[in-house]
Design an enzyme around this catalytic site. Structure first.
Site, PDB file in Angstrom:
ATOM      1  N   ASP A 104     -39.079  43.828 -64.855  1.00 41.15           N
ATOM      2  CA  ASP A 104     -38.670  45.243 -64.946  1.00 41.15           C
ATOM      3  C   ASP A 104     -37.391  45.490 -65.737  1.00 41.15           C
ATOM      4  O   ASP A 104     -36.715  46.507 -65.513  1.00 41.15           O
ATOM      5  CB  ASP A 104     -38.488  45.852 -63.538  1.00 41.15           C
ATOM      6  CG  ASP A 104     -39.750  45.727 -62.697  1.00 41.15           C
ATOM      7  OD1 ASP A 104     -40.850  45.734 -63.280  1.00 41.15           O
ATOM      8  OD2 ASP A 104     -39.625  45.610 -61.472  1.00 41.15           O
ATOM      9  N   HIS A 114     -44.338  50.683 -63.903  1.00 42.02           N
ATOM     10  CA  HIS A 114     -43.641  50.449 -62.636  1.00 42.02           C
ATOM     11  C   HIS A 114     -43.531  51.788 -61.910  1.00 42.02           C
ATOM     12  O   HIS A 114     -43.253  52.810 -62.550  1.00 42.02           O
ATOM     13  CB  HIS A 114     -42.248  49.861 -62.919  1.00 42.02           C
ATOM     14  CG  HIS A 114     -41.480  49.561 -61.679  1.00 42.02           C
ATOM     15  ND1 HIS A 114     -41.678  48.411 -60.943  1.00 42.02           N
ATOM     16  CD2 HIS A 114     -40.531  50.278 -61.013  1.00 42.02           C
ATOM     17  CE1 HIS A 114     -40.878  48.424 -59.888  1.00 42.02           C
ATOM     18  NE2 HIS A 114     -40.175  49.552 -59.902  1.00 42.02           N
ATOM     19  N   GLY A 172     -56.641  48.333 -59.608  1.00 37.43           N
ATOM     20  CA  GLY A 172     -56.888  48.608 -61.020  1.00 37.43           C
ATOM     21  C   GLY A 172     -57.155  50.061 -61.351  1.00 37.43           C
ATOM     22  O   GLY A 172     -57.868  50.352 -62.314  1.00 37.43           O
ATOM     23  N   SER A 173     -56.552  50.989 -60.609  1.00 43.30           N
ATOM     24  CA  SER A 173     -56.823  52.402 -60.932  1.00 43.30           C
ATOM     25  C   SER A 173     -56.212  52.787 -62.283  1.00 43.30           C
ATOM     26  O   SER A 173     -56.793  53.596 -63.015  1.00 43.30           O
ATOM     27  CB  SER A 173     -56.327  53.327 -59.817  1.00 43.30           C
ATOM     28  OG  SER A 173     -54.921  53.311 -59.726  1.00 43.30           O
TER      29      SER A 173
HETATM   30  C1  GRF Z   1     -49.055  50.855 -59.719  1.00 48.53           C
HETATM   31  O1  GRF Z   1     -48.348  51.594 -58.775  1.00 48.53           O
HETATM   32  C2  GRF Z   1     -48.138  50.341 -60.779  1.00 48.53           C
HETATM   33  O2  GRF Z   1     -47.046  51.168 -61.001  1.00 48.53           O
HETATM   34  C3  GRF Z   1     -47.686  49.033 -60.210  1.00 48.53           C
HETATM   35  O3  GRF Z   1     -48.786  48.519 -59.532  1.00 48.53           O
HETATM   36  C4  GRF Z   1     -49.628  49.574 -59.126  1.00 48.53           C
HETATM   37  C5  GRF Z   1     -50.988  49.279 -59.635  1.00 48.53           C
HETATM   38  O4  GRF Z   1     -51.918  50.186 -59.118  1.00 48.53           O
HETATM   39  N1  GRF Z   1     -47.183  48.147 -61.236  1.00 48.53           N
HETATM   40  P1  GRF Z   1     -53.411  50.152 -59.609  1.00 48.53           P
HETATM   41  O5  GRF Z   1     -53.916  48.739 -59.383  1.00 48.53           O
HETATM   42  O6  GRF Z   1     -53.419  50.518 -61.051  1.00 48.53           O
HETATM   43  O7  GRF Z   1     -54.133  51.138 -58.757  1.00 48.53           O
END
Ligand code: GRF
Length: 298
Positions: free
Chosen positions: A233, A191, A94-95
């Site tokens: 996508d 994505h 969830g960053s």
């Molecule tokens: C990200 O790389 C996003 O592009 C993909 O999943 C990942 C999620 O990363 N859909 P985070 O959980 O937000 O760190």
């Protein structure tokens, strides 16, 4: 799915609609008498520039400096634009969710994350949400989790939160058709590649970056934010950013470079959504109006 008919070329200014704010008026910079009507031909680049009627600009007091570092200059929010309610969907760390949440608190995004949806109740994103007092909803239905929801229940629960936009941020389940239909042009996903390359079922997480490197065909990669339809996508692309792929990159190094860009891009796009700066070209392509230069769309 897009509900608009697909037509070649640009539309005239009067044909562009802001779905989030259908009352907003976009006027051409050309005199109205300029013949022939733009709708009947492909305009020159000069002719696809628009002037937007806005309420007077005010400076935003809260957290603007942090906001400026994320989304550009010091102009504050437009008055009269309602603050939006956001739902974020995550399955992992969830960053991106944290990045957008911090931007809402700092004033860079004119909205609030009012609910988190996850299929992984113990994931980092869910833990963060609970810590911040954001309600967590479980979806889809999970055995041994009586609180988890079916698609129809998810839609009705989101309705109770008056959700304006849904941001998918690493949510690994397919979005059900019920949700896509309930929130037309209101669900976006991030994505980690330049779609349409390296997207679709099976392209998620590190698999994407490994495929980019293994292809040997990409000198550039980067995040894409797109609207969500019933497939993985394939929805309309709203924004992309480019990062280099270095000759000796590992997938982890490339992922870190892309993720850093994701955090910036998601905040920029969330800000544009919440400030109603999305316009739809006649052929169904969504465009973001620049905050710095309202005549510029990208
Ligand atoms: C990200 O790389 C996003 O592009 C993909 O999943 C990942 C999620 O990363 N859909 P985070 O959980 O937000 O760190």
């Amino acid at each position: 799915m897009e509900t608009q008919r697909l037509l070649p070329g640009f539309c005239s200014a009067s044909q562009i609609q802001s779905i989030q704010n259908p009352n907003r008026t976009l006027l051409p910079t050309l005199p109205s008498s300029h013949p022939p009507p733009l709708s009947l031909r492909i305009p020159t680049p000069k002719e696809v520039s628009f002037k937007t009627i806005y309420y007077p600009k005010l400076r935003c007091r809260n957290g603007l400096r942090k906001a400026e570092s994320l989304i550009g200059n010091g102009e504050g929010l437009q008055t009269g634009i309602r603050r939006k309610n956001l739902a974020v969907f995550v399955s992992g760390g969830g960053s991106n969710f944290r990045s957008v949440h911090e931007a809402t608190l700092a004033g860079a995004v004119h909205g609030d994350i009012v609910v988190l949806v996850t299929n992984k109740p113990g994931c980092g994103g869910a833990v963060y949400a609970r810590d911040k007092g954001i309600p967590v909803i479980l979806f889809p239905k999970i055995k041994d989790q009586p609180d988890s929801l079916l698609a129809d229940d998810l839609v009705s629960t989101l309705r109770t939160y008056n959700i304006d936009f849904i941001l998918l941020a690493g949510f690994l389940k397919l979005i059900p058709v019920e949700l896509v239909q309930a929130y037309p042009r209101s669900i976006i996903n991030i994505h980690p590649s330049l779609l349409p390359a390296f997207g679709g079922k099976g392209y998620y997480g590190m698999k994407v970056h490994k495929a980019v490197i293994a292809s040997g065909a990409s000198r550039y990669s980067g995040p894409t934010i797109h609207y969500v339809d019933e497939q993985y996508d394939t929805g309309r692309i709203l924004a992309q950013r480019v990062v280099p792929v270095h000759a000796n990159d590992t997938a982890e190094e490339l992922a870190a470079r892309v993720l850093q860009k994701e955090h910036q891009l998601y905040v920029e796009v969330a800000a544009a959504l919440c400030e109603e700066r999305i316009a739809w070209r006649k052929d169904g392509v969504p465009l973001i109006q620049s905050k710095d230069n309202p005549n510029h769309y990208s």
